[in-house]
Each structure stands twice: as C-alpha cells, then as structure tokens.
Design a protein around this motif. Structure first.
Motif, PDB file in Angstrom:
ATOM      1  N   LEU B 307       0.845  -1.201   0.000  1.00  9.66           N
ATOM      2  CA  LEU B 307       0.000   0.000   0.000  1.00  9.66           C
ATOM      3  C   LEU B 307       0.875   1.245   0.000  1.00  9.66           C
ATOM      4  O   LEU B 307       0.590   2.223  -0.701  1.00  9.66           O
ATOM      5  CB  LEU B 307      -0.948  -0.015   1.213  1.00  9.66           C
ATOM      6  CG  LEU B 307      -1.980  -1.147   1.221  1.00  9.66           C
ATOM      7  CD1 LEU B 307      -2.868  -1.048   2.464  1.00  9.66           C
ATOM      8  CD2 LEU B 307      -2.841  -1.116  -0.029  1.00  9.66           C
ATOM      9  N   LEU B 325      -3.372  -5.590  -8.032  1.00  9.58           N
ATOM     10  CA  LEU B 325      -4.218  -4.949  -7.021  1.00  9.58           C
ATOM     11  C   LEU B 325      -5.272  -5.928  -6.518  1.00  9.58           C
ATOM     12  O   LEU B 325      -5.565  -5.982  -5.319  1.00  9.58           O
ATOM     13  CB  LEU B 325      -4.886  -3.703  -7.606  1.00  9.58           C
ATOM     14  CG  LEU B 325      -3.928  -2.546  -7.925  1.00  9.58           C
ATOM     15  CD1 LEU B 325      -4.651  -1.430  -8.657  1.00  9.58           C
ATOM     16  CD2 LEU B 325      -3.298  -2.008  -6.648  1.00  9.58           C
ATOM     17  N   GLY B 326      -5.824  -6.732  -7.465  1.00  6.17           N
ATOM     18  CA  GLY B 326      -6.762  -7.781  -7.068  1.00  6.17           C
ATOM     19  C   GLY B 326      -6.121  -8.739  -6.092  1.00  6.17           C
ATOM     20  O   GLY B 326      -6.740  -9.162  -5.102  1.00  6.17           O
ATOM     21  N   TRP B 329      -6.060  -7.301  -2.490  1.00  3.79           N
ATOM     22  CA  TRP B 329      -7.383  -7.278  -1.893  1.00  3.79           C
ATOM     23  C   TRP B 329      -7.864  -8.684  -1.537  1.00  3.79           C
ATOM     24  O   TRP B 329      -8.265  -8.965  -0.402  1.00  3.79           O
ATOM     25  CB  TRP B 329      -8.330  -6.611  -2.910  1.00  3.79           C
ATOM     26  CG  TRP B 329      -9.675  -6.273  -2.386  1.00  3.79           C
ATOM     27  CD1 TRP B 329     -10.102  -6.373  -1.097  1.00  3.79           C
ATOM     28  CD2 TRP B 329     -10.772  -5.799  -3.151  1.00  3.79           C
ATOM     29  NE1 TRP B 329     -11.411  -5.977  -1.015  1.00  3.79           N
ATOM     30  CE2 TRP B 329     -11.841  -5.621  -2.254  1.00  3.79           C
ATOM     31  CE3 TRP B 329     -10.959  -5.487  -4.505  1.00  3.79           C
ATOM     32  CZ2 TRP B 329     -13.092  -5.160  -2.687  1.00  3.79           C
ATOM     33  CZ3 TRP B 329     -12.186  -5.042  -4.924  1.00  3.79           C
ATOM     34  CH2 TRP B 329     -13.244  -4.868  -4.017  1.00  3.79           C
ATOM     35  N   MET B 330      -7.808  -9.594  -2.512  1.00  2.00           N
ATOM     36  CA  MET B 330      -8.346 -10.933  -2.307  1.00  2.00           C
ATOM     37  C   MET B 330      -7.501 -11.726  -1.307  1.00  2.00           C
ATOM     38  O   MET B 330      -8.005 -12.455  -0.470  1.00  2.00           O
ATOM     39  CB  MET B 330      -8.392 -11.704  -3.632  1.00  2.00           C
ATOM     40  CG  MET B 330      -9.305 -11.111  -4.664  1.00  2.00           C
ATOM     41  SD  MET B 330     -10.974 -11.030  -4.042  1.00  2.00           S
ATOM     42  CE  MET B 330     -11.277  -9.291  -4.103  1.00  2.00           C
ATOM     43  N   MET B 332      -5.829 -10.549   1.079  1.00  2.00           N
ATOM     44  CA  MET B 332      -6.112 -10.028   2.409  1.00  2.00           C
ATOM     45  C   MET B 332      -7.368 -10.694   2.990  1.00  2.00           C
ATOM     46  O   MET B 332      -7.397 -11.069   4.161  1.00  2.00           O
ATOM     47  CB  MET B 332      -6.305  -8.524   2.325  1.00  2.00           C
ATOM     48  CG  MET B 332      -5.614  -7.776   3.421  1.00  2.00           C
ATOM     49  SD  MET B 332      -5.355  -6.068   2.975  1.00  2.00           S
ATOM     50  CE  MET B 332      -6.996  -5.474   2.695  1.00  2.00           C
ATOM     51  N   CYS B 333      -8.403 -10.851   2.135  1.00  2.41           N
ATOM     52  CA  CYS B 333      -9.625 -11.536   2.601  1.00  2.41           C
ATOM     53  C   CYS B 333      -9.282 -12.951   3.064  1.00  2.41           C
ATOM     54  O   CYS B 333      -9.738 -13.398   4.121  1.00  2.41           O
ATOM     55  CB  CYS B 333     -10.656 -11.605   1.480  1.00  2.41           C
ATOM     56  SG  CYS B 333     -11.302 -10.013   0.995  1.00  2.41           S
ATOM     57  N   TYR B 362      -9.474 -18.398  -1.313  1.00  2.52           N
ATOM     58  CA  TYR B 362      -9.125 -16.970  -1.327  1.00  2.52           C
ATOM     59  C   TYR B 362      -7.615 -16.788  -1.274  1.00  2.52           C
ATOM     60  O   TYR B 362      -7.063 -15.851  -1.839  1.00  2.52           O
ATOM     61  CB  TYR B 362      -9.817 -16.209  -0.182  1.00  2.52           C
ATOM     62  CG  TYR B 362     -11.103 -15.565  -0.641  1.00  2.52           C
ATOM     63  CD1 TYR B 362     -11.133 -14.240  -1.044  1.00  2.52           C
ATOM     64  CD2 TYR B 362     -12.265 -16.317  -0.728  1.00  2.52           C
ATOM     65  CE1 TYR B 362     -12.297 -13.662  -1.516  1.00  2.52           C
ATOM     66  CE2 TYR B 362     -13.441 -15.754  -1.195  1.00  2.52           C
ATOM     67  CZ  TYR B 362     -13.448 -14.419  -1.595  1.00  2.52           C
ATOM     68  OH  TYR B 362     -14.596 -13.862  -2.073  1.00  2.52           O
ATOM     69  N   ASN B 405     -14.976 -14.224  -6.919  1.00  2.75           N
ATOM     70  CA  ASN B 405     -15.715 -13.808  -5.718  1.00  2.75           C
ATOM     71  C   ASN B 405     -17.104 -14.421  -5.658  1.00  2.75           C
ATOM     72  O   ASN B 405     -17.581 -14.789  -4.590  1.00  2.75           O
ATOM     73  CB  ASN B 405     -15.799 -12.287  -5.663  1.00  2.75           C
ATOM     74  CG  ASN B 405     -14.539 -11.689  -5.076  1.00  2.75           C
ATOM     75  OD1 ASN B 405     -14.261 -11.879  -3.901  1.00  2.75           O
ATOM     76  ND2 ASN B 405     -13.750 -11.032  -5.900  1.00  2.75           N
TER      77      ASN B 405
END
Lengths: 222, 601
Positions: B307, B325-326, B329-330, B332-333, B362, B405
């Motif tokens: 980040l 970037l995906g 995010w993913m 992290m989930c 994930y 997702n």
C-alpha cells in the motif's frame, strides 16, 4: 576436459564452487529426510516400549534382538571409512593420485563390510521373528536402517565409479579434487547419520528399565 | 585441452562441426527444432516449457473443478458418482498445486511424469500411481530448488549484492529453501504409505498399533510450508509489478525481504493448526494457535508496504496492475479468514466445512493465481517480444476477479451454515441451494475469464503485435535486454550499482556498467545433452513399474529394474559426457549492455 571448463567458469559470487554448494543443499534436505524417519521410529518406540510379538505369539524385547557387539563393530568400521575418505580427499588436493586410489579403495571395502554386517543383521533379526509386517517396530526399524543402507550403497557405487574413472587420467586438477571432495561430503554425512541412528536406535535402548542399569529382561523372554 | 575447437570464438554455433562429447557421441544442437526443445539447457526455454505445461495442467485442473461445481449446482444431483467425485476433488487439488501452480515458478518437466499418475487413476490402484507420481514430482522439485538456490546466491552479476536482488528473486530463493526442507517430510510419508500398501508394513495400520494421525502430522509438516511455497513467488511478482506501474521504488524493500524470510521460517512451526480437532492437548494447541497468529504479522507488514508503494504514485492501470491490485485485496480476505482459523475454538467449528474451502481458495486463487497471472502478463512481452491484447486482458481479469468472488464468497456462508466439504451431494431443505447455484455460476465465469486470458496469451505468442524491449518502463535488468532475450542473455556481464538498476540507468545518475574482460572472447555457452531425457525416461518406466509390481502384473519387476538401470545409466553418461561448451561471439562487443532505444526519454 575438466580444466578447460574450469578455466572458463566465472568465479562464483560466494567463492564456493557450485557443485559443493549443491551438495550442501542436498545434505540439508537429507537431514530433514532422516530426521523424519528417525522421529517416526522414536515416536513408535515411546508408544510401544515393549517391543514386538513374534510368529509363535511370544513377546520379544528389542534388547533380546540386538547384538550390540556386531553393530558397534560395523559402526567403528564406518567411522574409519570416513577417516580414509578424508585422507583420499587430502591426497586428491595434493595431486597424489596413487594415494587417492589406495584410500578410496579402503573406503569402498569398509563400506562393503558395513553393508555385509547390515545384511547379516537383517537376516538374523528376521530369523528371530522381526518382520516388516508383524509389528510397527519391524516397519520403522527396517525402513529407517534400510534407507541408510541404501545411502551407503549409493556412496559405494559412486566411489567405485570415481576409482575406475581415475585410471582414465581425466580425474585431476581443481575440478577433479572438487569431484572427490563432493563425494567425500556425502560419505561423511552418511557416516554422521549412522552415528545418530546408532545412538538413537541402538544405544538408547540399553538405558531403559531393561537395559544395563535396569533389572534386566523379564524372565519369560530369556 | 582436448576441446580447443569448442572454445574458439565463433560467430554462430551452426558454423561449427557437430560437437562430440567425451564419449565420442555427437551432442544435440540448438539449431535443430524438436531436438533443441527436448535437450535444451537454456533456462528461458525451460521456463517456457514450465509455463506451457503449467497452463495445460491448469486447464485440466479447471475442468475437474467445473465438474465438481456442476455436481454441486443443485441438491441430490447425480452428474458424477460419489466415487468419481472423490477422485475428482483429489485430482483437482493435486493437479492444481503440483502441476498447475508450482511449475509456474517451478518444477521443470515434471508435468510429463505426473500425467501418468493421473491418466491411470481409475485402475483400482490409483493410489499407488498417485504415490509414485507425487514422489517423482517431489524429486523434480528438489532438483530444481538446488539449482535455483545455487544460481541465485552464486551467479549474481558484479555489484548485485543480496540486498539489491529483485524481490521476486528473493522470494524464489526463500521458496526454494522451503522446498528442500519441507519436501523430505512428504517423501518419507509417501515411502511409509507405499510400504504399508505394497509390503504390508504397519506405519499407519491401526490394527497393528500404527497411528493414522502420524500421516496427518507428516503431511502437514510438508503441507503448511507448501502453502508458503505457493504464495511467496506470487508475493514476489506483486512486489515487482506494483513499483513498475506506480513509478515508485518498492516501499520498505529490506522489510519486505525480511518479512518473506520470517514467513518462510514461521511456516515450519504452524502445521498442527490443520489438526486442532485431532485432540493435540491444550499446550500444543495454544502454542500452534499463537504461532499461527504471529505469522499474520509479517504478512500484514507486506500488505502495508505494498500500500505504501502505491501511495502517491502515478498509477497506470494496465492488466497486470489490475491483477496485482486484485491480489492484494483478495489475498487479504483469505488472510482474515485465516486468522479466524488460528483460534482453535473457532477452528473446531469450521473444520471440514465449506468455510475452509472458501478460506484456502481466497489464498490460492485470490492470492496465488491472481499474482501468477499478473506475472505471466507482465513478463509476456519480454518472453515473446509481443504485447497481449489489452481489452481482452482487462475483460479476462475482470471476469476472473468477479467470477472468483461469486464462486468462493458464498462458500463462507455455506460453511458456517454447516455444509461439509468432500461430500458428493447434499439434500434440499438445508438452505444451501441458492448459494451453491451462485457458486457454480461464479466458477463458470472464472473459467471463461481464464480461457480468455490464456487464449489471449497463446494467440499473442504467435501472432500478437510486436512491442519494444521495454514496454512497461521496467525497473529491473531484464528490461534492458532485447525481447525475446537472446540465448546468451547479456552480451557483456553487467555491473550493478543500485537496486532497480535499469530504472536508475534510464532516469537517474547511476548507470549500468559492463565487465571489461567480456567482449572479445564472447560468452561461454553450455552444450546440450540427451542424457537428462534418457535418465528421466528411465525414471518414468521405474515409476510405472512399481505400482504394477504391487498389482501383480507379470514381469513388472523387470520394468522397474530396467527403468532404474536406464536412470543410473543416464546420470552416469551425463557425468562422463563432461560440460563441453563453446564460445559464442556476441553482436555488441563493447559498451554498456545496449539499453533499449525506448529508454532514451
């Protein structure tokens, strides 16, 4: 061949030859390999300290099975083979090819003696009733020591190839000494692993309640 | 000096007479079509082979996944039988992890062996073939890892200190260390399983006192580091892609490298968190809980560093950047649900439910796959000199992220609502119908996205629009070379003065130098050899023969012996053959390693 290749090989970033570095990495990996096998054996020894039941249904103890004199002898032989291997590597570094051959022949013979002892031990244990099928002890013992024996056999084969290769005159110079040194690293490692196996699988058994400081084996077994 | 001819400077390998090895046999030549691909020692060609096989197996694993999702689309479905379903999910996992994801950064040529374990899975001794297949893959991974570690720490350019290495290279190094230390555990577990099945040993046989839970321990001592083996290369890729498309250097480089190493180290100390429900006892459970929570720290540090890298940068939303970037995010989930599992009481509720499936997909799809696709797209112009079609790239990326997702998001809910994993069907009335159907639609969407991305890349490899040597304004050394990279890589060995050496060379004051003694003599090239192929063919037959021997197929024992003999013969002849090699005269004998014209701005 080896010298010309060496002449063109760029110096390595760390100063350690590639072959030697790869052998060290392999040995690191092999540490985990033997570590897993030895752990398996020790875990099951803790779960089933009593040993195994033979074909006639008699409870047998591992101390009754082992011949510590024979195993100590073969351990000593393997230790001495490592000593000869060190001499062989040293001879190769000094370019003394004849001394190298003598010492490596000694290593090969000692390695074969060790393997002979193991074959004898396996048949002896088998006749006393320990098989790979009849107990967890049999499974872990034969697979662990058998894997080590396979390592020794591969080492012996390797050294035999090096021994005969030395007569072609191509084993020489820096690269030749490196080849021998790498084989030596392997051999010393296999030896060290055996020292650990000898301690953890054989010697430790004599410390328990049935060992030298205990009350001896229960009468039924004897 | 028996090989003078091969060390004489020559303009081109084809001008030489065919090279003879020390054995007196002719060695294969790089100018001869298929022979070249079978015997190549060029790491770039081997890389293309990895990539092509990985994509193939990835598609096979994907078809298996779609069959699973089709079966689960509606309750009480009979699209496949229960037995078939078991085989499907077993092979889906095996194919994806060992043959799909690992070769993307790893496992050379091993795909060709694994196929045999796979094609014969319906013979009734499928497990025996599976054991041998994984065993051979493990050995191939070990060999590749020794090679990678040695190459990375021993063959760096001048000035390329360890703390100037690209992060992707660093993470590959950590991954390779994990492989050499983790694979022996699964090797031993498989040997023990093989002895149980083929020779009646008792390692995991409860009736003789064997402990099946030992298999679980050994599997996860390998299996958990394997998770990091899969994800660390993807983290490395993202650490290259983000700085390139933000025009900023990686934020906190030393911390990112150190975090990667810490993740690798801690990866060995958390395996029992897969086994909380086996009853480890309070002390081990607490210890593994704490260690598992601890591993979230270096991972979180990396996320914040990424980040920080994007922060304030001039972001270019190219397809690889979108995928990267995906990834953040993913992944992290997946990490968040992972921290939930680290708490043993919560985990015991989630064990063997679809919540776990959601979590690790994930991590492995949202994390690893997006990272690998990003890297594939990112380096594709360098490998083939052609630029993939951008609109198709965006479309594929969007479908993959959305479909993913849709497929795996609902599984969190399904798992907490009680749907068990590894079960071939479910009855209506549990409230699971809607989200299972949504998950199946999502899976197909993900599949279409993958087909678009792979199709785009495959088309580009042959017909795509040609692009320059440095289409992304790259930061690391490879972008300074022509695309595709010539067989000798660098005409002259570069001398590095800083991190992000090529970016500094283009836009800063620190230029890439060249080693002075390179030019005239040319570049030393290794000779090719048939022997690795011979050895691996022997290995293949030995691997085939062993389960057949256990089946009682007549003469199968001889196949094993012959296979092992060929294997050792191949290795021996390879050793005797000698390194060979020849000098290749490069077109630009002087000056810096010819930075691309596009770099002039």
């Amino acid at each position: 061949m080896s010298d010309t290749a060496a002449a063109h090989e760029a110096p390595t970033s760390t100063g350690i030859d590639h072959k030697k570095l790869i052998m060290w990495l392999f040995l690191a990996s092999d540490c985990m390999f033997f570590g897993t096998l030895i752990s398996t054996h020790l875990l099951y020894r803790k779960l089933f300290p009593a040993g195994f039941t033979d074909a006639e249904g008699h409870q047998r103890f591992i101390q009754d099975l082992f011949s510590i004199e024979l195993t100590s002898f073969s351990t000593f032989i393997l230790l001495m083979s490592s000593f000869l291997m060190a001499l062989a590597v040293s001879a190769m570094h000094k370019g003394q090819i004849k001394s190298f051959r003598r010492n490596v022949l000694g290593v090969i013979i000692f390695g074969l003696i060790f393997l002979g002892c193991q074959v004898f031990e396996f048949t002896h244990f088998y006749h006393k009733g320990l098989t790979i099928q009849n107990s967890v002890l049999g499974s872990t013992f034969y697979v662990l020591t058998g894997t080590h024996g396979t390592h020794v056999a591969i080492g012996v084969l390797w050294l035999i190839l090096l021994y005969f290769y030395s007569f072609t005159g191509k084993l020489g110079g820096h690269m030749g000494a490196l080849d021998v040194e790498v084989a030596g690293l392997y051999w010393h490692f296999v030896d060290i692993v055996w020292i650990i196996i000898f301690t953890a699988v054989y010697l430790v058994e004599y410390l328990g309640p049935y060992g030298i400081w205990g009350s001896g084996l229960p009468a039924v077994v004897k | 000096m028996s090989h003078d001819t091969h060390h004489a400077p020559v303009a081109c390998k084809t001008e030489l007479a065919p090279e003879r090895s020390d054995l007196g046999l002719y060695r294969p030549d790089r100018a001869t079509g298929w022979t070249d691909w079978l015997t190549t020692v060029d790491h770039k060609k081997i890389g293309i082979l990895y990539g092509a096989f990985a994509m193939l197996y990835f598609l096979i694993g994907g078809v298996e996944a779609l069959a699973i999702r089709t079966q689960l689309a509606r309750p009480d479905n009979d699209f496949v039988t229960a037995r078939m379903y078991n085989q499907l999910f077993t092979m889906h996992g095996t194919t994806m992890i060992f043959l799909g994801v690992m070769p993307f950064s790893y496992a050379p040529l091993s795909g060709t062996f694994g196929a045999n374990g796979q094609a014969l899975r319906f013979t009734g001794v499928g497990t025996d073939f599976w054991i041998i297949g994984i065993q051979i893959l493990g050995i191939a991974s070990l060999a590749a890892s020794f090679n990678f570690i040695c190459t990375i720490i021993n063959m760096r350019a001048k000035g390329m200190t360890m703390m100037r290495l690209p992060v992707f290279t660093w993470m590959t190094l950590v991954t390779a260390v994990l492989i050499i230390l983790a694979f022996p555990a699964i090797t031993v577990a498989l040997i023990e399983l093989m002895f149980d099945r083929s020779f009646g040993a008792n390692f995991f046989n409860p009736s003789a006192g064997g402990q099946p839970v030992l298999w679980q321990h050994l599997f996860w001592i390998f299996g958990h580091p394997e998770v990091y083996i899969l994800v660390l290369p993807a983290m490395g890729i993202v650490s290259e892609v983000l700085p390139t498309f933000t025009g900023k250097s990686l934020f906190g480089y030393p911390i990112i490298v150190f975090s990667g190493a810490v993740i690798g180290f801690l990866g060995f100390a958390v395996w029992s968190h897969h086994m909380f429900t086996t009853g480890l006892g309070p002390v081990p459970t607490a210890a593994f809980s704490l260690l598992t929570m601890a591993i979230a720290v270096p991972t979180g540090v990396k996320i914040f560093n990424w980040l920080g890298t994007i922060w304030g940068g001039r972001i270019r939303f190219t397809p690889p950047m979108v995928l990267a970037l995906g990834f953040i995010w993913m992944f992290m989930c997946g990490g968040f649900s992972g921290v939930m599992h680290s708490s043993a009481p919560a985990d015991s509720q989630q064990q063997d439910s679809y919540f776990v499936i959601a979590h690790f997909h994930y991590v492995l799809v949202g994390g690893v796959l997006l990272g690998l696709l990003s890297g594939l797209y990112f380096w594709f112009p360098k490998i083939f000199g052609r630029m993939p079609n951008a609109p198709l790239g965006y479309l594929g990326s969007a479908l993959v992220i959305l479909g993913f997702n849709l497929a795996f998001g609902p599984m969190h809910y399904l798992g907490l609502a009680g749907q068990p994993r590894r079960t071939h069907t479910y009855h209506a009335g549990n409230g699971w119908e809607t989200w299972n159907l949504v998950a199946t639609y999502g899976a197909y969407m993900l599949g279409i996205g993958i087909v678009i991305i792979f199709g785009n890349l495959a088309w580009t490899a042959f017909r795509g629009k040609k692009c320059g040597n440095d289409p992304w304004d790259g930061r690391t050394l490879e972008w300074s070379l022509p695309s595709p990279v010539p067989e000798y890589n660098f005409a002259q060995a570069p001398v590095i003065a800083t991190r992000d050496a090529y970016f500094e060379h283009k836009h800063g004051s620190k230029k890439i130098g060249a080693e002075s003694d390179g030019g005239e003599a040319g570049v030393h090239m290794p000779s090719q050899s048939w022997m690795p192929l011979l050895a691996s063919t022997g290995f293949l037959f030995a691997g085939f023969g062993m389960p057949m021997m256990a089946m009682g197929v007549p003469h199968a024992g001889w196949v094993v012996i012959a296979g092992l003999a060929v294997l050792f013969l191949g290795i021996w002849l390879w050793a005797l053959e000698g390194p060979g090699g020849y000098m290749l005269k490069t077109p630009a004998p002087s000056g810096a390693p010819a930075p691309a014209e596009t770099a002039a701005h």
